[in-house]
Enzyme design. Structure first.
Site, PDB file in Angstrom:
ATOM      1  N   LYS A  51       9.936   3.748  -2.763  1.00  0.00           N
ATOM      2  CA  LYS A  51       9.123   2.606  -3.215  1.00  0.00           C
ATOM      3  C   LYS A  51       9.325   2.454  -4.721  1.00  0.00           C
ATOM      4  O   LYS A  51       9.367   3.484  -5.435  1.00  0.00           O
ATOM      5  CB  LYS A  51       7.666   2.928  -2.874  1.00  0.00           C
TER       6      LYS A  51
ATOM      7  N   SER B 171       1.168  -1.490   1.182  1.00  0.00           N
ATOM      8  CA  SER B 171       2.034  -2.011   0.140  1.00  0.00           C
ATOM      9  C   SER B 171       3.440  -1.405   0.144  1.00  0.00           C
ATOM     10  O   SER B 171       4.325  -1.913  -0.532  1.00  0.00           O
ATOM     11  CB  SER B 171       1.403  -1.768  -1.232  1.00  0.00           C
TER      12      SER B 171
ATOM     13  N   SER C 284      -1.528   2.231   2.406  1.00  0.00           N
ATOM     14  CA  SER C 284      -0.226   1.625   2.107  1.00  0.00           C
ATOM     15  C   SER C 284       0.980   2.360   2.669  1.00  0.00           C
ATOM     16  O   SER C 284       2.098   1.834   2.605  1.00  0.00           O
ATOM     17  CB  SER C 284      -0.058   1.456   0.594  1.00  0.00           C
TER      18      SER C 284
END
Lengths: 71, 461
Positions: B86, B162, B186
């Site tokens: 990420k 996310s 997330s």
């Protein structure tokens, strides 16, 4: 801010929330531009509802009993 | 849909097998990494999972690993396995975007995040950085600056967020595993919507050094993989645990344990689509789970997590909110501006409630070893869909996909998100929830469910 008096965030009516937001923003040196205001107000309304739920739950608790159960 | 398509694979390469093949000389790290880079080139235009590809460095790292093997030097357990992170994990020499435009001009990171360093030390090869909701504040990965990440199982649908890029890259078969972060859900939400495994260990169990923060008291690092063995191997490689009991080699033994299982009802089923509840029913039967289990105060815990996220997140970004609010993703900006207006006592009461809720969870863990619950109320919504219907009421997708995940991260419990075995249909996930520090238990139940063929990740059809 006069209509708000000494009310806390949780005590402010929905109709007065924008007045609170303007006053609070000035306190922390933040400007909320006009196009952002509807979105901010919508989110602030939601946050107030969440905060009220937490506050009510804490008030409902028998605090000494909770403390006694803490490790 | 017409237009974008993905490279189709009938099976997923297993990270552990890749490492064994590299170490045995049946393939080379360079070949494995080249394949991953080709898949990125082919699939990413459709998926929009990657925001950066470190091709030259990845090839150089792979060649260095091959040379080390040729010289007879020892290499780590993930030798030659490609992975991606990420884009809130520091990668030396690159600006850490955290999904924002504001941070495009940030100074490049001087060193890798701690977990990236650990994975490289284990022989894994970093190939890229992945899309996310701006500053990790959302459940959709429909990023105003970098676009929406598409779900490999249906390119018209969101990957969740996310850590949407992290889930999509693994689900599409581009990399065998990836890193993400989980503050309110997330890792778990995108794992569920993309049909892969996700792990959010206990709070503090995985290092956050070199990870761009969102809410310090709620942030967790997490992992994605397509099978439990890979998830366990990667967890063993990055965990702070030093008890000498790695999980990966013990999955079969763990699965044989007798466990008292409770299936959460109340808040954790409220508003769930009938399809989700029907998909969970066979698990309860197979595990002989107690169905009458309520985690008292979950809705309030979620509210407290909501307040704390807005309050702490806003304070982290207050300077930028003052100077250049227009540079934020609009959906994130409005939430952060509202959070900036919260008085300090709101955060104090949220933290006070955390202690109360922890007590309620402790009471349940006196009776059960492990709890299970759905991960999301529904399958992946379509891209651009801003609302969904919960209990007959139209609510925001962005804020509500994490309704079942938020209460659990609020008190830092370890949760393993596993994909239900439903080939050919949109993925639905379950949360396997343990008491603090009991990662072995959540792996144990996941292993049992995998043995029973009740959970399984499938390549996109």
């Amino acid at each position: 801010m006069s209509r708000l008096g000494q009310k806390s965030f949780l005590q402010i009516d929905e109709a007065d929330l924008f007045m609170y937001a303007e006053g609070r923003a000035a306190e922390i040196d933040l400007i909320i531009a006009a196009p952002f205001q509807p979105g901010v107000l919508e989110n602030l309304t939601a946050l107030q509802a969440h905060a009220l739920r937490v506050s009510a739950a804490l008030q409902d608790l028998d605090a000494p009993a909770v403390e006694a159960r803490l490790p | 849909m017409n237009g974008p398509s993905l490279h189709r694979a009938s099976t997923f390469p297993n990270a552990w097998r890749i490492a064994q093949d590299v170490k045995a000389g049946r393939t080379t790290a360079r070949s494995v990494v080249s394949d991953a880079l080709q898949r990125i080139a082919f699939d990413n235009p459709s998926l929009n999972a990657f925001t950066a590809v470190f091709a030259d460095q990845a090839i150089a790292d792979a060649e260095a690993l091959d040379a080390a093997l040729a010289a007879g030097r020892l290499v780590g357990p993930l030798a030659g396995v490609p992975f991606a992170v990420k884009n809130l994990f520091d990668v030396a020499g690159h600006a850490t975007l955290a999904g924002s435009k504001i941070r495009q001009d940030a100074a490049p990171a001087s060193q890798d995040a701690d977990l990236v360093t650990r994975l490289k030390a284990a022989g894994a090869i970093l190939v890229g950085a992945l899309n996310m909701d701006e500053f990790a504040y959302g459940f959709v990965t429909e990023n105003a600056h970098y676009g929406a990440t598409r779900n490999p199982h249906d390119l018209d649908r969101i990957a969740g967020g996310s850590s949407g890029g992290s889930a999509a890259a693994v689900a599409a078969g581009i990399v065998p595993f990836s890193l993400g972060s989980d503050t309110n859900g997330s890792v778990r939400v995108p794992a569920a919507l993309c049909g892969v495994y996700g792990l959010k260990p206990s709070w503090g169990r995985l290092s956050l050094a070199g990870v761009f923060p969102f809410v310090n008291s709620l942030d967790h690092a997490g992992l994605f993989a397509r099978n439990l063995e890979d998830l366990a191997n990667v967890y063993d490689a990055v965990s702070r645990e030093s008890d000498g009991h790695p999980i990966a080699g013990r999955l079969e033994e763990l699965a044989s344990r007798k466990m008292r299982v409770g299936m959460l009802k109340g808040w954790f089923t409220q508003g769930a689509a009938p399809e989700v509840l029907e998909a969970l029913a066979p698990l309860a039967d197979a595990l002989n789970a107690d169905l009458d289990v309520e985690l008292e105060g979950a809705e309030t815990a979620r509210s407290a997590a909501f307040c704390l996220s807005a309050y702490e997140g806003a304070r982290l970004h207050l300077d930028d909110l003052r100077r250049r609010a227009e540079a934020f993703d609009p959906a994130v900006r409005d939430r952060l501006l509202a959070g900036a207006l919260l008085p300090d006592d709101i955060a104090a009461q949220a933290n006070a409630y955390r202690r109360v809720f922890r007590i309620a969870a402790n009471r349940l863990f006196d009776r059960y070893d492990v709890l299970i619950a759905p991960t999301t109320p529904c399958v992946a919504p379509r891209i651009g869909e801003s609302t969904m219907v919960v209990d007959g009421e139209s609510v925001s997708v962005r804020k509500n996909l994490g309704a079942y995940t938020q209460p659990l991260s609020f008190i830092g419990l370890p949760v393993l998100a596993a994909p239900l075995n439903r080939p050919g249909r949109l993925p639905i996930g379950i949360q396997i929830i343990g008491n603090e520090g009991c990662e072995n238990i959540v792996f144990a139940l996941a292993a049992k469910l995998e043995q029973l063929s009740l959970v399984k990740a499938y390549p996109p059809q």
